[in-house]
Design an enzyme around this catalytic site. Structure first.
Site, PDB file in Angstrom:
ATOM      1  N   HIS A  20       1.800   4.352  -3.124  1.00  0.00           N
ATOM      2  CA  HIS A  20       1.775   5.811  -3.026  1.00  0.00           C
ATOM      3  C   HIS A  20       2.996   6.414  -3.723  1.00  0.00           C
ATOM      4  CE1 HIS A  20      -1.726   6.298  -0.595  1.00  0.00           C
ATOM      5  NE2 HIS A  20      -1.227   5.763   0.498  1.00  0.00           N
ATOM      6  N   GLU A  65      -6.218   6.880  -0.944  1.00  0.00           N
ATOM      7  CA  GLU A  65      -6.118   5.721  -0.058  1.00  0.00           C
ATOM      8  C   GLU A  65      -6.839   4.517  -0.658  1.00  0.00           C
ATOM      9  OE1 GLU A  65      -4.164   5.453   2.413  1.00  0.00           O
ATOM     10  OE2 GLU A  65      -3.565   7.547   2.358  1.00  0.00           O
ATOM     11  N   HIS A 102       0.843  -1.207   0.000  1.00  0.00           N
ATOM     12  CA  HIS A 102       0.000   0.000   0.000  1.00  0.00           C
ATOM     13  C   HIS A 102       0.875   1.253   0.000  1.00  0.00           C
ATOM     14  CE1 HIS A 102      -3.439   2.567   1.497  1.00  0.00           C
ATOM     15  NE2 HIS A 102      -2.410   3.241   2.006  1.00  0.00           N
ATOM     16  N   GLU A 103       1.874   1.302   0.876  1.00  0.00           N
ATOM     17  CA  GLU A 103       2.746   2.480   0.960  1.00  0.00           C
ATOM     18  C   GLU A 103       3.597   2.642  -0.300  1.00  0.00           C
ATOM     19  OE1 GLU A 103       2.301   4.678   3.154  1.00  0.00           O
ATOM     20  OE2 GLU A 103       0.887   3.463   4.300  1.00  0.00           O
TER      21      GLU A 103
END
Length: 304
Positions: free
Chosen positions: A144, A215, A140-141
């Site tokens: 980004h 997100e 997930h990070e």
């Protein structure tokens, strides 16, 4: 070079639109300051200096605030191993890896681009998650970073920061320098405060609208890369539940960086969390991950 993280055209469109709108607001803001303060050089120097600091040193500022430090592969072999595998799978440069000695279970990515990025996790997160759950959070990070929304949210946040600083400066100037100022100067400072407050409110709303969508985009990209949306959903449920038990004082310390976190540092039942949160609700994120799980045919997923 493009990574193998699933591209998101809606995210790109929203980032461009947000930066365009914030740019218009920022130009109007600077013009208003020039008219009110009657000092082009002062305004330009202050604005340029703060923007440069925000862009070039955002990673260091975030790490310092969250008590994080860069760690080597020898110090954190498991953490580096997971990130190495994910970066190889995604075909993207490996960011620097940092660890924060906080019990608050969370993670964040920061930095101006993929070559100058940092992914940081807390010891509280490491201790609570399984290997698969940690992989989902790190994916997930990394998404980004790959989608470049870390840099966009960093720059976008700058306008709100400078507007807030100007409000404080004007307020204290009025408070402590009132006796030495005439009515025209006082009126100008009051106008600066009003304009700055309006700019802060507009940037606040625009950034949160972008942040909530990014997100969801990161959740989807991570789930598609790892092909384990249920592991990410499990991590979300576990972390959100544990954050609710973190002391309020520790949550307040971290709230300034909510836009960068995996999950926001907000306690349960917070009105602000529902109205102006930087993240979608837990229920919305879990629902989206359940749909991806069904789409991928993951065992145990819901079917229509």
């Amino acid at each position: 070079m493009r990574s193998r993280f699933e591209p998101d055209r809606q995210l790109t469109t929203r980032m461009v639109a947000t930066m365009f709108l914030l740019g218009l607001v920022y130009v109007a803001f600077i013009a208003a300051l020039i008219v009110l303060l009657k000092s082009v050089v002062l305004v330009v120097v202050i604005a340029a200096g703060l923007l440069a600091a925000q862009y070039w040193y955002s990673d260091r500022i975030a790490l310092y605030a969250m008590r994080g430090r860069l760690v080597t592969a020898e110090e954190q072999p498991q953490l580096h191993g997971v990130i190495d595998r994910l970066c190889a799978t995604a075909d993207m440069p490996k960011p620097q890896v940092a660890l924060s000695e906080l019990d608050l279970p969370n993670a964040f990515a920061t930095g101006r681009n993929a070559d100058h990025a940092v992914v940081c996790v807390t010891t509280g997160l490491q201790r609570r998650l399984t290997a698969e759950e940690l992989e989902g959070v790190l994916a997930h990070e990394l998404s980004h970073v790959a989608h470049r929304d870390v840099a966009v949210i960093t720059i976008a946040s700058f306008l709100g920061v400078i507007a807030g600083l100007v409000v404080r400066f004007a307020f204290y100037s009025q408070l402590f320098g009132g006796r030495n100022r005439d009515q025209n100067t006082a009126a100008a400072l009051a106008a600066v405060m009003a304009v700055s407050a309006l700019v802060y409110a507009l940037s606040f709303l625009l950034i949160r609208a972008l942040s909530r969508y990014r997100e969801l985009a990161a959740d989807r990209a991570a789930a598609m890369l790892t092909a384990k949306p249920s592991a990410l959903a499990s991590a979300l449920t576990k972390v959100s539940g544990d954050i609710a038990r973190i002391p309020s004082q520790d949550l307040r310390t971290a709230q300034a960086f909510n836009a960068f976190f995996f999950t926001p540092a907000l306690g349960p039942g917070t009105v602000v969390a529902n109205l102006f949160s930087t993240h979608p609700s837990l229920e919305r994120r879990l629902e989206a991950l359940a749909e991806i799980s069904a789409e991928l045919g993951e065992p145990g997923s819901r079917t229509s």
